[in-house]
Enzyme design. Structure first.
Site, PDB file in Angstrom:
ATOM      1  N   SER A  97      27.226  42.327  39.137  1.00  0.00           N
ATOM      2  CA  SER A  97      27.885  42.006  38.153  1.00  0.00           C
ATOM      3  C   SER A  97      28.218  40.618  38.089  1.00  0.00           C
ATOM      4  O   SER A  97      28.956  40.140  37.227  1.00  0.00           O
ATOM      5  CB  SER A  97      29.158  43.469  38.851  1.00  0.00           C
ATOM      6  OG  SER A  97      28.811  44.181  39.006  1.00  0.00           O
ATOM      7  N   SER A 136      41.335  46.291  42.279  1.00  0.00           N
ATOM      8  CA  SER A 136      41.320  48.242  41.901  1.00  0.00           C
ATOM      9  C   SER A 136      41.810  47.525  39.899  1.00  0.00           C
ATOM     10  O   SER A 136      42.284  47.361  39.664  1.00  0.00           O
ATOM     11  CB  SER A 136      43.336  48.494  42.057  1.00  0.00           C
ATOM     12  OG  SER A 136      43.102  49.079  41.669  1.00  0.00           O
ATOM     13  N   LEU A 137      40.629  48.115  39.394  1.00  0.00           N
ATOM     14  CA  LEU A 137      40.279  47.933  37.991  1.00  0.00           C
ATOM     15  C   LEU A 137      41.389  47.944  36.967  1.00  0.00           C
ATOM     16  O   LEU A 137      42.205  49.021  36.981  1.00  0.00           O
ATOM     17  CB  LEU A 137      38.889  48.600  37.813  1.00  0.00           C
ATOM     18  CG  LEU A 137      37.854  47.832  38.782  1.00  0.00           C
ATOM     19  CD1 LEU A 137      36.359  48.659  38.101  1.00  0.00           C
ATOM     20  CD2 LEU A 137      37.602  46.186  37.950  1.00  0.00           C
ATOM     21  N   GLY A 160      33.108  48.686  32.821  1.00  0.00           N
ATOM     22  CA  GLY A 160      33.438  50.154  32.851  1.00  0.00           C
ATOM     23  C   GLY A 160      35.090  50.020  32.941  1.00  0.00           C
ATOM     24  O   GLY A 160      35.979  51.084  32.743  1.00  0.00           O
ATOM     25  N   LEU A 177      26.270  48.850  32.262  1.00  0.00           N
ATOM     26  CA  LEU A 177      26.136  49.820  32.880  1.00  0.00           C
ATOM     27  C   LEU A 177      27.618  50.119  34.183  1.00  0.00           C
ATOM     28  O   LEU A 177      27.934  48.772  34.170  1.00  0.00           O
ATOM     29  CB  LEU A 177      25.381  49.433  33.791  1.00  0.00           C
ATOM     30  CG  LEU A 177      23.923  49.411  33.230  1.00  0.00           C
ATOM     31  CD1 LEU A 177      23.012  48.834  34.209  1.00  0.00           C
ATOM     32  CD2 LEU A 177      23.753  50.533  32.286  1.00  0.00           C
ATOM     33  N   LYS A 180      23.485  43.787  32.429  1.00  0.00           N
ATOM     34  CA  LYS A 180      23.641  43.908  33.680  1.00  0.00           C
ATOM     35  C   LYS A 180      22.783  43.006  35.069  1.00  0.00           C
ATOM     36  O   LYS A 180      21.331  43.703  33.882  1.00  0.00           O
ATOM     37  CB  LYS A 180      24.406  45.387  34.711  1.00  0.00           C
ATOM     38  CG  LYS A 180      25.263  44.504  35.419  1.00  0.00           C
ATOM     39  CD  LYS A 180      25.721  46.770  35.811  1.00  0.00           C
ATOM     40  CE  LYS A 180      26.557  46.235  36.875  1.00  0.00           C
ATOM     41  NZ  LYS A 180      26.957  47.374  37.030  1.00  0.00           N
ATOM     42  N   GLU A 238      54.865  51.725  31.908  1.00  0.00           N
ATOM     43  CA  GLU A 238      55.892  51.312  33.615  1.00  0.00           C
ATOM     44  C   GLU A 238      54.349  50.301  34.327  1.00  0.00           C
ATOM     45  O   GLU A 238      54.624  49.051  34.799  1.00  0.00           O
ATOM     46  CB  GLU A 238      55.943  51.872  34.272  1.00  0.00           C
ATOM     47  CG  GLU A 238      57.622  52.710  34.066  1.00  0.00           C
ATOM     48  CD  GLU A 238      57.395  53.703  33.189  1.00  0.00           C
ATOM     49  OE1 GLU A 238      58.102  54.069  31.945  1.00  0.00           O
ATOM     50  OE2 GLU A 238      56.027  54.445  33.049  1.00  0.00           O
TER      51      GLU A 238
END
Length: 611
Positions: free
Chosen positions: A29, A113-114, A145, A176, A233, A355
């Site tokens: 990555s 936390s994506l 992703g 990927l 990647k 929110e």
């Protein structure tokens, strides 16, 4: 461009070495983003390499937080981190965690936390454009992703609405995901159309071409820019490039060594590139010790809803500092943040019904101590932003959230609008402060205290009007409860907050007829709780405590009190709370139905006394 080659290849080598020494992490990555990072940090961005938090610096958010090793490699290349420290990646003795965290001076917000980085970047860009009116720009690198997360598109919409032309999102389209290819793989034209439809200027580039990247970053538009970088990647690692099943895996020793040698042999120039310093035009800001210009002006006995008292207090505090800002999610006429907007229109951010993004915007606005944000919506709707709130705590962010319309006492709107889990949620957040004021005076004090308190502050406000019980000169402190009613003959200590505090006072009148007197406590903050006063009161009332709350049994006031007195000999706690999913009705009917009104309190007290 030759020296860039050295830089991006050096970043690849550093990432591979660091992840190899750590035995975990995400080298592939990192490798897809090597040219992007090299161009950003050594061509495009303006910053002081030895002062990463300088207010004039361009900002960078690594939304794809698992690529942290390349972020660390960049700061080593810039000379801020010692190269050797990269080999301590993810070790308990090192500050280089597996994902970026603010104990690193170059990290403003924790990611990992994506789907949350772009919202924070929007908050930074909004602050730069509208509050600081400075020339620093904000860059956010996202993985493909995480583009499946709805919060990304909430942020995309926000940036376009507010014309954040100082914001650049770089989409690392490396095809990927973690467990399989992303749904769009390399269809960069589809990404471009999506970004354009959200109001962004979108450019497709070869993400491994330094020239194309330099050119793309140089384009200035009157709208936010998305650079859609087609990458591979694991670029530069022959066995892993563009192959599945390599996500989050370090390279085996021999492969790592061979790859490093191959990349090294391609470097032609070893000249180090220095960072370009920023333009120094961000104003100096002091957000410490913000005090209300005047004391509260309520009259004991007069009625006001704490949600309205919140709006009045915030508008008032806005006059004490031009760095107090307010955000709302299209509920400003219910939370009463509209009172702030009326008096300080240029410091109010309408976030619309999003929110999760609203919380991320607040986190971004608060970075580098530029502003003191207050976010408001119905308390129930903060639950959908719990992940953003959790990450805000990991980001060591100083944000204030006000949730109105708590509990069954809101009445006819019914259970979807009733916050009955919010105390449990906010109590569970590390270093949080949970205010639950019960009248106008204590609400105003809560707002002032929250503005000066580090961490996540939550203020829980109610819809019904309640009587003012405190004098305007009453002193309030975090972790300090109040005895609202007492006599030397008290039989039971009753602890309520908001509407249930007033029900407890009404119950005391009912119990007088039975010649039973009760001590009534207002906790003011549910976290931290005033353990000493609660225990002193309990000991004065034969060890009997009764808690009553407009919240579910789990995680609310009753459980907080139980945790505070556990193991104390002779102290018993009886709890009244909402036991199941409620329904629509009049507030008074619902309080009665769920056994948290004055009659239920009086009944429970009689039961304890006759025991």
């Amino acid at each position: 461009m030759e020296s860039f080659e050295a830089t991006d290849k050096g970043l690849r080598i550093s990432s591979i070495q660091a992840t190899h020494s750590d035995g975990s992490s995400h080298p592939t990555s990192c490798c897809s983003a090597a040219e992007i990072m090299a161009v950003l940090f050594f061509h495009t961005m303006r910053y002081k390499a030895q002062d990463p938090r300088n207010p004039n610096n361009d900002r960078f958010v690594l939304s794809k937080g698992h690529a942290a090793p390349i972020l660390y490699a960049v700061w080593a290349e810039a000379g801020f981190l010692p190269e050797a420290e990269l080999l301590n990646l993810r070790k308990i003795t090192s500050d280089l965690d597996g994902h970026p965290v603010p104990k690193q001076a170059f990290t403003d917000v924790a990611t990992g936390s994506l789907g949350q980085g772009l919202g924070a970047a929007c908050g930074m860009a909004y602050t730069g454009k509208y509050f600081d009116k400075a020339s620093y720009r904000v860059y956010c690198l996202l993985g493909d992703g995480e583009l499946a997360e709805g919060s990304v598109w909430e942020a995309m919409a926000f940036a376009a609405i507010y014309k954040l032309d100082n914001l650049v999102a770089i989409l690392d389209i490396n095809r990927l995901g973690q467990s399989e290819p992303t749904p769009l793989q390399h269809q960069v034209d589809v990404y471009q159309k999506r970004c354009e439809s959200f109001g962004w200027h979108a450019i497709i580039v070869d993400g491994h071409s330094v020239e194309e990247l330099c050119k793309a970053f140089g384009q200035a538009k009157h709208q936010p820019t998305a650079i859609i970088a087609k990458t591979f990647k694991g670029r530069g690692i022959m066995e892993a490039e563009d192959k599945e099943s390599w996500h989050g895996k370090p390279l085996p020793k021999n492969m790592a060594e061979q790859t490093i040698q191959e990349i090294y042999s391609l470097i032609q120039s070893k000249k180090k590139i220095l960072a370009t310093p920023p333009q120094e035009d961000a104003p100096s800001v002091d957000i410490t010790n913000i005090r209300m210009p005047t004391p509260p002006s309520y009259k004991v006995g007069d009625k006001i809803a704490t949600r309205k008292a919140y709006g009045q207090a915030l508008a008032k505090l806005g006059h004490a500092s031009d760095r107090i800002i307010a955000l709302d999610g299209d509920t400003k006429n219910s939370t009463f943040s509209e009172l702030f907007k009326k008096e300080h229109p240029d410091r109010f951010i309408e976030c619309y019904i999003a929110e999760q993004n609203m919380v991320s915007i607040a986190v971004g606005c608060a970075t580098r101590s530029r502003t003191v944000p207050f976010c408001s919506t119905f308390a129930a709707f903060f639950t959908r932003a719990f992940d953003q709130i959790r990450m805000a705590a990991i980001s060591e962010s100083n944000i204030n959230l006000c949730g109105s319309h708590c509990g069954v006492s809101i009445g006819e709107d019914g259970p979807s609008q009733m916050a009955l889990e919010d105390l449990a949620m906010f109590r569970s957040v590390p270093m949080s402060t949970v205010f639950y004021p019960s009248d106008g005076v204590s609400t105003e004090k809560a707002v002032e205290l929250a503005a000066n308190t580090k961490g996540i502050c939550f203020i829980r406000t109610s819809r019904p009007e309640t009587a003012t019980i405190y004098n305007n000169n009453e002193d309030f402190q975090i972790g300090q409860a109040k005895v609202v009613l007492k006599s030397k003959d008290d039989q039971v200590t009753v602890i309520g907050a908001g509407v249930t505090l007033h029900e407890a006072l009404a119950a005391a009148d009912l119990l007088k007829k039975d010649k039973i007197s009760i001590r009534v406590l207002d906790p003011f903050t549910i976290k931290p709780l005033d353990r000493k006063l609660i225990l002193d009161s309990a000991r004065a009332t034969k060890g009997r405590i009764l808690t009553v709350e407009d919240h579910y049994y789990e995680g609310g006031i009753g459980e907080a009190v139980c945790a505070a007195v556990v193991g104390e000999p002779g102290v018993t706690v009886t709890r009244l709370a909402v036991s199941h999913v409620p329904r629509s009705g009049k507030p008074i009917e619902l309080l009665k139905m769920f056994g948290i009104d004055k009659d239920a309190i009086a009944q429970a007290v009689r039961g304890l006394v006759t025991k």
